[in-house]
Design a protein around this motif. Structure first.
Motif, PDB file in Angstrom:
ATOM      1  N   GLN A   1      -9.223  -5.969   0.156  1.00  0.00           N
ATOM      2  CA  GLN A   1      -8.574  -5.338  -1.170  1.00  0.00           C
ATOM      3  C   GLN A   1      -7.688  -4.313  -0.993  1.00  0.00           C
ATOM      4  O   GLN A   1      -6.873  -3.858  -1.602  1.00  0.00           O
ATOM      5  CB  GLN A   1      -9.928  -4.564  -1.930  1.00  0.00           C
ATOM      6  CG  GLN A   1     -10.748  -5.621  -2.512  1.00  0.00           C
ATOM      7  CD  GLN A   1     -10.548  -6.316  -3.765  1.00  0.00           C
ATOM      8  OE1 GLN A   1      -9.621  -7.189  -3.648  1.00  0.00           O
ATOM      9  NE2 GLN A   1     -10.964  -6.037  -4.751  1.00  0.00           N
ATOM     10  N   VAL A   2      -7.603  -3.884   0.539  1.00  0.00           N
ATOM     11  CA  VAL A   2      -6.661  -2.846   0.876  1.00  0.00           C
ATOM     12  C   VAL A   2      -5.261  -3.353   0.701  1.00  0.00           C
ATOM     13  O   VAL A   2      -4.975  -4.434   0.969  1.00  0.00           O
ATOM     14  CB  VAL A   2      -6.964  -2.603   2.331  1.00  0.00           C
ATOM     15  CG1 VAL A   2      -5.807  -1.596   2.907  1.00  0.00           C
ATOM     16  CG2 VAL A   2      -8.248  -1.855   2.690  1.00  0.00           C
ATOM     17  N   GLY A   3      -4.663  -2.411   0.016  1.00  0.00           N
ATOM     18  CA  GLY A   3      -2.980  -2.808  -0.062  1.00  0.00           C
ATOM     19  C   GLY A   3      -2.848  -3.361  -1.451  1.00  0.00           C
ATOM     20  O   GLY A   3      -1.648  -3.823  -1.803  1.00  0.00           O
ATOM     21  N   LEU A   4      -3.543  -3.778  -2.308  1.00  0.00           N
ATOM     22  CA  LEU A   4      -3.864  -4.534  -3.573  1.00  0.00           C
ATOM     23  C   LEU A   4      -3.531  -3.370  -4.598  1.00  0.00           C
ATOM     24  O   LEU A   4      -4.360  -2.242  -4.579  1.00  0.00           O
ATOM     25  CB  LEU A   4      -4.763  -5.379  -3.603  1.00  0.00           C
ATOM     26  CG  LEU A   4      -4.922  -6.480  -2.865  1.00  0.00           C
ATOM     27  CD1 LEU A   4      -5.946  -7.570  -3.425  1.00  0.00           C
ATOM     28  CD2 LEU A   4      -3.646  -7.512  -2.787  1.00  0.00           C
ATOM     29  N   SER A   5      -2.767  -3.780  -5.590  1.00  0.00           N
ATOM     30  CA  SER A   5      -2.793  -2.966  -6.676  1.00  0.00           C
ATOM     31  C   SER A   5      -4.082  -2.912  -7.323  1.00  0.00           C
ATOM     32  O   SER A   5      -4.911  -4.032  -7.468  1.00  0.00           O
ATOM     33  CB  SER A   5      -1.802  -3.329  -7.761  1.00  0.00           C
ATOM     34  OG  SER A   5      -1.774  -4.547  -8.394  1.00  0.00           O
ATOM     35  N   ALA A   6      -4.466  -2.161  -8.523  1.00  0.00           N
ATOM     36  CA  ALA A   6      -5.767  -2.408  -9.464  1.00  0.00           C
ATOM     37  C   ALA A   6      -5.805  -3.595 -10.012  1.00  0.00           C
ATOM     38  O   ALA A   6      -6.868  -4.101 -10.084  1.00  0.00           O
ATOM     39  CB  ALA A   6      -5.761  -0.995 -10.431  1.00  0.00           C
TER      40      ALA A   6
ATOM     41  N   GLU B   1      -4.414  -6.549  -8.945  1.00  0.00           N
ATOM     42  CA  GLU B   1      -4.521  -7.487  -7.946  1.00  0.00           C
ATOM     43  C   GLU B   1      -6.011  -7.567  -7.350  1.00  0.00           C
ATOM     44  O   GLU B   1      -6.571  -8.458  -7.086  1.00  0.00           O
ATOM     45  CB  GLU B   1      -3.561  -7.128  -7.010  1.00  0.00           C
ATOM     46  CG  GLU B   1      -2.084  -7.594  -7.239  1.00  0.00           C
ATOM     47  CD  GLU B   1      -1.209  -6.902  -6.188  1.00  0.00           C
ATOM     48  OE1 GLU B   1      -0.103  -7.703  -6.117  1.00  0.00           O
ATOM     49  OE2 GLU B   1      -1.448  -6.034  -5.704  1.00  0.00           O
ATOM     50  N   ARG B   2      -6.587  -6.075  -7.264  1.00  0.00           N
ATOM     51  CA  ARG B   2      -8.058  -6.045  -6.771  1.00  0.00           C
ATOM     52  C   ARG B   2      -8.939  -6.721  -7.802  1.00  0.00           C
ATOM     53  O   ARG B   2      -9.615  -7.581  -7.366  1.00  0.00           O
ATOM     54  CB  ARG B   2      -8.219  -4.739  -6.752  1.00  0.00           C
ATOM     55  CG  ARG B   2      -7.779  -4.012  -5.478  1.00  0.00           C
ATOM     56  CD  ARG B   2      -7.936  -2.448  -5.426  1.00  0.00           C
ATOM     57  NE  ARG B   2      -7.192  -1.830  -4.492  1.00  0.00           N
ATOM     58  CZ  ARG B   2      -7.851  -1.060  -3.376  1.00  0.00           C
ATOM     59  NH1 ARG B   2      -8.961  -0.937  -3.443  1.00  0.00           N
ATOM     60  NH2 ARG B   2      -6.900  -0.666  -2.770  1.00  0.00           N
TER      61      ARG B   2
END
Length: 64
Positions: free
Chosen positions: A1-6, A8-9
């Motif tokens: 999930q690191v690096g993804l927007s809310a 995208e998460r």
């Protein structure tokens, strides 16, 4: 999930969780434990799955 927007998460974990067919959680109380709470996408998706399975009460605890 690191690096993804809310957004995208949330999309990344949508439908990702399920319970084993022989595990009955109806009318139970459940505590979800997560190591990091950023947007809450993982905890929310887990909670949705548990609600669909009839869990009476869901709490979340983050330890970091």
């Amino acid at each position: 999930q690191v690096g993804l927007s809310a957004v995208e998460r949330a999309a990344n974990v949508a439908g990702a969780f399920s319970l084993r067919g022989d595990f009955d959680v109806s009318m139970k109380r459940v505590v979800l434990v997560d190591d990091v709470f950023t947007t809450g996408a993982t905890v929310s998706e887990c909670a949705i799955t548990l609600q669909k399975c009839g869990v009476e009460q869901i709490s979340a605890l983050t330890l970091c």
